[in-house]
Design a protein around this motif. Structure first.
Motif, PDB file in Angstrom:
ATOM      1  N   ASN A  70       0.808  -1.210   0.000  1.00  0.00           N
ATOM      2  CA  ASN A  70       0.000   0.000   0.000  1.00  0.00           C
ATOM      3  C   ASN A  70       0.845   1.267   0.000  1.00  0.00           C
ATOM      4  O   ASN A  70       0.887   2.033   0.957  1.00  0.00           O
ATOM      5  CB  ASN A  70      -0.990  -0.019   1.167  1.00  0.00           C
ATOM      6  N   THR A  71       1.528   1.449  -1.122  1.00  0.00           N
ATOM      7  CA  THR A  71       2.360   2.620  -1.331  1.00  0.00           C
ATOM      8  C   THR A  71       1.705   3.546  -2.343  1.00  0.00           C
ATOM      9  O   THR A  71       0.806   3.138  -3.080  1.00  0.00           O
ATOM     10  CB  THR A  71       3.745   2.211  -1.854  1.00  0.00           C
ATOM     11  N   ILE A  72       2.133   4.800  -2.371  1.00  0.00           N
ATOM     12  CA  ILE A  72       1.636   5.730  -3.378  1.00  0.00           C
ATOM     13  C   ILE A  72       2.822   6.421  -4.034  1.00  0.00           C
ATOM     14  O   ILE A  72       3.872   6.601  -3.421  1.00  0.00           O
ATOM     15  CB  ILE A  72       0.672   6.782  -2.791  1.00  0.00           C
ATOM     16  N   GLY A  73       2.657   6.779  -5.294  1.00  0.00           N
ATOM     17  CA  GLY A  73       3.703   7.457  -6.018  1.00  0.00           C
ATOM     18  C   GLY A  73       3.892   8.881  -5.528  1.00  0.00           C
ATOM     19  O   GLY A  73       2.944   9.535  -5.087  1.00  0.00           O
ATOM     20  N   GLN A  74       5.131   9.363  -5.603  1.00  0.00           N
ATOM     21  CA  GLN A  74       5.468  10.731  -5.210  1.00  0.00           C
ATOM     22  C   GLN A  74       6.560  11.261  -6.140  1.00  0.00           C
ATOM     23  O   GLN A  74       7.495  10.537  -6.470  1.00  0.00           O
ATOM     24  CB  GLN A  74       5.995  10.768  -3.774  1.00  0.00           C
ATOM     25  N   PRO A  75       6.475  12.528  -6.559  1.00  0.00           N
ATOM     26  CA  PRO A  75       7.569  13.098  -7.343  1.00  0.00           C
ATOM     27  C   PRO A  75       8.862  13.090  -6.527  1.00  0.00           C
ATOM     28  O   PRO A  75       8.831  13.310  -5.315  1.00  0.00           O
ATOM     29  CB  PRO A  75       7.102  14.534  -7.612  1.00  0.00           C
ATOM     30  N   TYR A  76       9.956  12.813  -7.140  1.00  0.00           N
ATOM     31  CA  TYR A  76      11.299  12.828  -6.560  1.00  0.00           C
ATOM     32  C   TYR A  76      11.556  11.661  -5.599  1.00  0.00           C
ATOM     33  O   TYR A  76      12.660  11.132  -5.562  1.00  0.00           O
ATOM     34  CB  TYR A  76      11.587  14.159  -5.837  1.00  0.00           C
ATOM     35  N   LEU A  77      10.580  11.275  -4.797  1.00  0.00           N
ATOM     36  CA  LEU A  77      10.768  10.149  -3.879  1.00  0.00           C
ATOM     37  C   LEU A  77      10.435   8.825  -4.549  1.00  0.00           C
ATOM     38  O   LEU A  77      10.675   7.771  -3.977  1.00  0.00           O
ATOM     39  CB  LEU A  77       9.903  10.320  -2.631  1.00  0.00           C
ATOM     40  N   LEU A  78       9.864   8.847  -5.741  1.00  0.00           N
ATOM     41  CA  LEU A  78       9.363   7.699  -6.495  1.00  0.00           C
ATOM     42  C   LEU A  78       8.106   7.136  -5.862  1.00  0.00           C
ATOM     43  O   LEU A  78       7.062   7.068  -6.489  1.00  0.00           O
ATOM     44  CB  LEU A  78      10.414   6.593  -6.660  1.00  0.00           C
ATOM     45  N   TYR A  79       8.177   6.759  -4.582  1.00  0.00           N
ATOM     46  CA  TYR A  79       6.986   6.283  -3.885  1.00  0.00           C
ATOM     47  C   TYR A  79       7.224   6.354  -2.387  1.00  0.00           C
ATOM     48  O   TYR A  79       8.361   6.429  -1.923  1.00  0.00           O
ATOM     49  CB  TYR A  79       6.623   4.855  -4.309  1.00  0.00           C
ATOM     50  N   PRO A 134       7.958   5.042 -13.262  1.00  0.00           N
ATOM     51  CA  PRO A 134       7.126   5.854 -12.363  1.00  0.00           C
ATOM     52  C   PRO A 134       5.935   5.059 -11.858  1.00  0.00           C
ATOM     53  O   PRO A 134       5.314   4.298 -12.609  1.00  0.00           O
ATOM     54  CB  PRO A 134       6.689   7.021 -13.253  1.00  0.00           C
ATOM     55  N   MET A 135       5.618   5.243 -10.595  1.00  0.00           N
ATOM     56  CA  MET A 135       4.479   4.551 -10.008  1.00  0.00           C
ATOM     57  C   MET A 135       3.195   5.313 -10.307  1.00  0.00           C
ATOM     58  O   MET A 135       3.124   6.522 -10.145  1.00  0.00           O
ATOM     59  CB  MET A 135       4.657   4.422  -8.492  1.00  0.00           C
ATOM     60  N   ARG A 136       2.211   4.582 -10.778  1.00  0.00           N
ATOM     61  CA  ARG A 136       0.906   5.175 -11.062  1.00  0.00           C
ATOM     62  C   ARG A 136      -0.095   4.712 -10.005  1.00  0.00           C
ATOM     63  O   ARG A 136      -0.068   3.572  -9.573  1.00  0.00           O
ATOM     64  CB  ARG A 136       0.423   4.761 -12.452  1.00  0.00           C
ATOM     65  N   ASN A 137      -0.979   5.605  -9.608  1.00  0.00           N
ATOM     66  CA  ASN A 137      -1.959   5.304  -8.579  1.00  0.00           C
ATOM     67  C   ASN A 137      -3.362   5.235  -9.178  1.00  0.00           C
ATOM     68  O   ASN A 137      -3.679   5.937 -10.143  1.00  0.00           O
ATOM     69  CB  ASN A 137      -1.953   6.387  -7.492  1.00  0.00           C
ATOM     70  N   LEU A 138      -4.194   4.399  -8.604  1.00  0.00           N
ATOM     71  CA  LEU A 138      -5.599   4.332  -8.983  1.00  0.00           C
ATOM     72  C   LEU A 138      -6.289   5.621  -8.551  1.00  0.00           C
ATOM     73  O   LEU A 138      -6.134   6.058  -7.411  1.00  0.00           O
ATOM     74  CB  LEU A 138      -6.254   3.123  -8.312  1.00  0.00           C
ATOM     75  N   ARG A 139      -7.036   6.240  -9.468  1.00  0.00           N
ATOM     76  CA  ARG A 139      -7.668   7.535  -9.203  1.00  0.00           C
ATOM     77  C   ARG A 139      -9.193   7.430  -9.320  1.00  0.00           C
ATOM     78  O   ARG A 139      -9.709   6.512  -9.956  1.00  0.00           O
ATOM     79  CB  ARG A 139      -7.160   8.570 -10.207  1.00  0.00           C
ATOM     80  N   PRO A 140      -9.916   8.403  -8.747  1.00  0.00           N
ATOM     81  CA  PRO A 140     -11.376   8.391  -8.886  1.00  0.00           C
ATOM     82  C   PRO A 140     -11.803   8.522 -10.348  1.00  0.00           C
ATOM     83  O   PRO A 140     -11.116   9.152 -11.157  1.00  0.00           O
ATOM     84  CB  PRO A 140     -11.815   9.613  -8.076  1.00  0.00           C
ATOM     85  N   LEU A 141     -12.952   7.935 -10.679  1.00  0.00           N
ATOM     86  CA  LEU A 141     -13.536   8.129 -11.997  1.00  0.00           C
ATOM     87  C   LEU A 141     -13.989   9.579 -12.129  1.00  0.00           C
ATOM     88  O   LEU A 141     -14.252  10.245 -11.123  1.00  0.00           O
ATOM     89  CB  LEU A 141     -14.735   7.199 -12.178  1.00  0.00           C
ATOM     90  N   PRO A 142     -14.100  10.105 -13.358  1.00  0.00           N
ATOM     91  CA  PRO A 142     -14.687  11.445 -13.528  1.00  0.00           C
ATOM     92  C   PRO A 142     -16.073  11.486 -12.877  1.00  0.00           C
ATOM     93  O   PRO A 142     -16.802  10.482 -12.890  1.00  0.00           O
ATOM     94  CB  PRO A 142     -14.768  11.596 -15.050  1.00  0.00           C
ATOM     95  N   GLU A 143     -16.431  12.620 -12.333  1.00  0.00           N
ATOM     96  CA  GLU A 143     -17.657  12.711 -11.524  1.00  0.00           C
ATOM     97  C   GLU A 143     -18.888  12.196 -12.251  1.00  0.00           C
ATOM     98  O   GLU A 143     -19.755  11.559 -11.657  1.00  0.00           O
ATOM     99  CB  GLU A 143     -17.866  14.155 -11.058  1.00  0.00           C
ATOM    100  N   GLY A 144     -18.978  12.447 -13.529  1.00  0.00           N
ATOM    101  CA  GLY A 144     -20.163  12.017 -14.265  1.00  0.00           C
ATOM    102  C   GLY A 144     -20.252  10.519 -14.489  1.00  0.00           C
ATOM    103  O   GLY A 144     -21.296  10.023 -14.933  1.00  0.00           O
ATOM    104  N   GLY A 160       3.282   9.406   6.200  1.00  0.00           N
ATOM    105  CA  GLY A 160       3.721   8.483   5.160  1.00  0.00           C
ATOM    106  C   GLY A 160       4.923   7.638   5.498  1.00  0.00           C
ATOM    107  O   GLY A 160       5.802   7.426   4.653  1.00  0.00           O
ATOM    108  N   TYR A 161       5.015   7.142   6.728  1.00  0.00           N
ATOM    109  CA  TYR A 161       6.011   6.126   7.078  1.00  0.00           C
ATOM    110  C   TYR A 161       5.420   5.236   8.153  1.00  0.00           C
ATOM    111  O   TYR A 161       4.396   5.548   8.763  1.00  0.00           O
ATOM    112  CB  TYR A 161       7.345   6.745   7.529  1.00  0.00           C
ATOM    113  N   ARG A 162       6.036   4.105   8.396  1.00  0.00           N
ATOM    114  CA  ARG A 162       5.449   3.096   9.266  1.00  0.00           C
ATOM    115  C   ARG A 162       5.652   3.451  10.737  1.00  0.00           C
ATOM    116  O   ARG A 162       6.735   3.862  11.140  1.00  0.00           O
ATOM    117  CB  ARG A 162       6.055   1.716   8.990  1.00  0.00           C
ATOM    118  N   GLY A 163       4.607   3.238  11.529  1.00  0.00           N
ATOM    119  CA  GLY A 163       4.715   3.466  12.959  1.00  0.00           C
ATOM    120  C   GLY A 163       4.027   4.743  13.392  1.00  0.00           C
ATOM    121  O   GLY A 163       3.335   5.420  12.630  1.00  0.00           O
TER     122      GLY A 163
END
Length: 367
Positions: free
Chosen positions: A55-64, A197-207, A83-86
């Motif tokens: 359960n990671t998310i992508g980030q610019p410069y940090l990669l994830y 680059p890591m891609r994240n699942l995003r919300p569908l367009p509102e419609g 965004g770190y464990r603990g």
């Protein structure tokens, strides 16, 4: 009296309703917790933008990074809001508090333990609190471990993030994931031959979010259009690939097959040495801890090259410790009881405790 056509229409509606109910009921049984999280993301009801790997998310410069506020369905809260464990440690440091940041890959994160407090950084904090060095009133240990993290992520995560936490000590436990990267063809120091680059699942367009109200349509959407985002650590290119910009050449030739890279062109050495320089400019004490594999873990012939690179990394860390007067903690496999290895390099909770006890001695010596 109602006409036969009306009865037929009502019966058709009833059968369709029952059919849809059955399809939706069946889909509910097929939806894993990952699919359910994905469905909430599609609906815009979940800000944990899902990727599979821990359960990671992508980030610019940090990669994830570790996904903020991630909670495991069975084992409870894992990551804090930063965004770190603990547990969360405020960025501003209190007077008199010894602050330590532990950087590394999954062996720092604690891949094989269920709860953050079982990982070695949290256990290190407990041990040091019970034996505080003079002039300190408390201790805080931040678990900056990142599953699959290499020396590249260790460098960028300190530079762009943990530098601002003003640690007194940084423990660097690295060397395994870099060595794994060398086993892929077309070695590049920027890891572009096996990372993307890591891609994240995003919300569908509102419609279109209404489609995700149904678990059946959600299941189809997730498995047809977003399968790679819910079923694989997609920043890791399995088997490697020729980079889009294949710029790294030795004597004009790409490194088409895995082989030992000259020290002056080795990414691990360059990244760790750069980080040591930055830590010393920040007046931070550094403890280098080599990656340790479980006894017999790399016995297969195809793993011998990888093990040789792990051992080479250990020698590089040892050399840096002497050259730059940092701390160095030898980490022989005998530190961990034979039954406390869970796989080729990860530990169970008692093994994490043994590791913490070993490292605590060197931290206290360093101080």
């Amino acid at each position: 009296m109602k006409s036969p056509k009306l009865w037929l229409g009502l019966l058709t509606i009833l059968m369709l309703s029952l059919g849809l109910w059955f399809i939706e009921w069946s889909a509910k049984g097929m939806m894993t917790p990952t699919h359910e999280t994905g469905r909430r993301i599609l609906l815009g009801e979940e800000d944990q933008y899902l990727t599979r790997l821990q359960n990671t998310i992508g980030q610019p410069y940090l990669l994830y990074i570790s996904a903020p506020n991630y909670t495991h369905p069975r084992h409870g809260p894992q990551h804090n809001a930063d965004g770190y464990r603990g547990k969360l440690t405020p960025m501003e440091k209190r007077d008199g508090v010894l602050r330590i940041v532990c950087l590394g890959g999954s062996t720092t994160y604690g891949w094989s333990v269920d709860r953050p407090e079982q990982a070695y950084p949290a256990q290190l904090e407990k041990l040091l609190r019970a034996n505080l060095p003079a002039d300190y009133t408390d201790v805080e240990v931040i678990n900056g471990g990142l599953p699959w993290g290499t020396s590249a992520e260790i460098l960028t995560h300190y530079h762009f993030k943990y530098h601002y936490y003003q640690p007194d000590v940084v423990v660097i436990n690295s060397g395994g994931n870099d060595a794994n990267g060398y086993t892929y063809p077309y070695y590049h120091p920027d890891n572009s031959n096996w990372r993307q680059p890591m891609r994240n699942l995003r919300p569908l367009p509102e419609g279109w979010r209404w489609m995700a109200r149904s678990r059946f349509t959600s299941y189809i959407i997730l498995n047809v259009f977003y399968r790679d985002l819910i079923a694989g650590g997609q920043f890791h290119i399995d088997g490697g690939a020729i980079p889009h910009a294949p710029w790294f050449r030795i004597n004009g030739e790409l490194v088409a097959e895995p082989r030992e890279i000259p020290l002056e062109r080795l990414s691990f050495a360059h990244n760790i040495e750069t980080l040591i320089h930055e830590l010393q400019r920040d007046d931070v004490k550094t403890l280098l801890v080599p990656f340790r594999a479980a006894p017999g873990a790399y016995e297969r012939q195809e793993k011998h090259f990888e093990l040789a690179q792990i051992l080479r990394h250990e020698e590089i860390l040892k050399d840096f410790s002497m050259r730059y007067s940092t701390g160095f903690a030898p980490f022989p496999a005998e530190v961990v009881s034979p039954g406390n290895w869970t796989d080729h390099c990860h530990l169970n909770a008692p093994g994490e405790r043994e590791k913490a006890e070993h490292i605590a001695h060197y931290v206290l010596t360093l101080l």
